[in-house]
Write a protein that holds these residues in place. Structure first.
Motif, PDB file in Angstrom:
ATOM      1  N   LEU A 233      17.351  -8.976 -66.588  1.00 38.64           N
ATOM      2  CA  LEU A 233      16.521  -8.113 -65.744  1.00 38.64           C
ATOM      3  C   LEU A 233      15.091  -8.033 -66.277  1.00 38.64           C
ATOM      4  O   LEU A 233      14.117  -8.098 -65.516  1.00 38.64           O
ATOM      5  CB  LEU A 233      17.113  -6.700 -65.694  1.00 38.64           C
ATOM      6  CG  LEU A 233      18.319  -6.498 -64.785  1.00 38.64           C
ATOM      7  CD1 LEU A 233      19.099  -5.243 -65.188  1.00 38.64           C
ATOM      8  CD2 LEU A 233      17.856  -6.384 -63.325  1.00 38.64           C
ATOM      9  N   ILE A 234      14.955  -7.880 -67.582  1.00 35.55           N
ATOM     10  CA  ILE A 234      13.618  -7.784 -68.189  1.00 35.55           C
ATOM     11  C   ILE A 234      12.876  -9.108 -68.014  1.00 35.55           C
ATOM     12  O   ILE A 234      11.720  -9.141 -67.599  1.00 35.55           O
ATOM     13  CB  ILE A 234      13.716  -7.401 -69.683  1.00 35.55           C
ATOM     14  CG1 ILE A 234      14.332  -6.006 -69.824  1.00 35.55           C
ATOM     15  CG2 ILE A 234      12.345  -7.460 -70.350  1.00 35.55           C
ATOM     16  CD1 ILE A 234      14.806  -5.675 -71.234  1.00 35.55           C
ATOM     17  N   ALA A 235      13.581 -10.216 -68.322  1.00 41.19           N
ATOM     18  CA  ALA A 235      12.941 -11.534 -68.216  1.00 41.19           C
ATOM     19  C   ALA A 235      12.500 -11.815 -66.788  1.00 41.19           C
ATOM     20  O   ALA A 235      11.484 -12.486 -66.564  1.00 41.19           O
ATOM     21  CB  ALA A 235      13.901 -12.624 -68.707  1.00 41.19           C
ATOM     22  N   ALA A 236      13.250 -11.294 -65.806  1.00 37.79           N
ATOM     23  CA  ALA A 236      12.934 -11.565 -64.398  1.00 37.79           C
ATOM     24  C   ALA A 236      11.923 -10.560 -63.827  1.00 37.79           C
ATOM     25  O   ALA A 236      11.506 -10.693 -62.675  1.00 37.79           O
ATOM     26  CB  ALA A 236      14.220 -11.542 -63.572  1.00 37.79           C
ATOM     27  N   SER A 237      11.528  -9.568 -64.623  1.00 38.33           N
ATOM     28  CA  SER A 237      10.596  -8.554 -64.123  1.00 38.33           C
ATOM     29  C   SER A 237       9.169  -9.100 -64.091  1.00 38.33           C
ATOM     30  O   SER A 237       8.830 -10.026 -64.831  1.00 38.33           O
ATOM     31  CB  SER A 237      10.640  -7.313 -65.026  1.00 38.33           C
ATOM     32  OG  SER A 237      11.911  -6.713 -64.980  1.00 38.33           O
ATOM     33  N   GLU A 238       8.360  -8.487 -63.242  1.00 38.18           N
ATOM     34  CA  GLU A 238       6.961  -8.918 -63.112  1.00 38.18           C
ATOM     35  C   GLU A 238       6.276  -8.825 -64.475  1.00 38.18           C
ATOM     36  O   GLU A 238       6.373  -7.797 -65.155  1.00 38.18           O
ATOM     37  CB  GLU A 238       6.259  -8.009 -62.096  1.00 38.18           C
ATOM     38  CG  GLU A 238       4.998  -8.624 -61.532  1.00 38.18           C
ATOM     39  CD  GLU A 238       4.286  -7.664 -60.575  1.00 38.18           C
ATOM     40  OE1 GLU A 238       4.975  -6.872 -59.908  1.00 38.18           O
ATOM     41  OE2 GLU A 238       3.042  -7.714 -60.538  1.00 38.18           O
TER      42      GLU A 238
END
Lengths: 114, 114
Positions: free
Chosen positions: A49-54
């Motif tokens: 989730l963090i890696a895929a966040s803006e």
């Protein structure tokens, strides 16, 4: 003009690999610490989730709903990821923000596939 | 005489990566299962011992002394590695022999560094 970007100093402990000879107890403990942090479905989802966040970073306030857990529980999981060096935390006012440490993922991958 | 140990079939779910988008719960559970098995110093040392053994395989009778644990304890650790697909076991007469499943290590590495 040449701009020189900082090059990370090589880590003497970076290169122990599971298939690269018998691991010392110290090497095994370091590797296992990383893998233990990754050994929980919520924690690997949090990293994704963090890696895929803006911008590659996420506020803890945006992580609770996707994993369906309370903020103290998510904080506890994030602490384990930070302690293992897989994420970094920055406090900004009321909220903590997290980023994934790609170098740490690379080192863990290297330990499995040198 | 050549003895061939079973080779696991390629896994269609091989390619989920921690930094390749938000992981589904199923993907996260599969990955975490592998990393949990790797999240113990004795188990990563056992894998390194097996990988470093002649012919890439080791009898359980040769694994107990290097890790300083009883055979039932080593068997328990090896069962977790086999259940996670990281090692394969073959019984030959009195002893169990183990090999590391390099494809499983590769898949785990790929999940961290696609």
């Amino acid at each position: 003009m040449t701009i020189t970007l900082p090059v990370p100093t090589p880590d003497a402990t970076c290169c122990a690999a599971v298939t690269g000879g018998v691991l010392s107890i110290d090497e095994a403990e370091r590797l296992a610490h990383t893998f233990k942090a990754l050994g929980d479905p919520t924690r690997v989802r949090l990293l994704s989730l963090i890696a895929a966040s803006e911008g590659g970073e996420a506020c803890i306030c945006d992580l609770t709903e996707p994993v369906g857990l309370s903020q103290p529980t998510v904080s506890h999981h994030m602490k384990q990821l930070v302690d293992a060096g897989l994420a970094v935390r920055e406090q900004r006012g009321r909220w903590a923000y997290f980023r994934v440490v790609n170098d740490a993922l690379d080192r863990a991958a290297h330990a499995l596939r040198p």
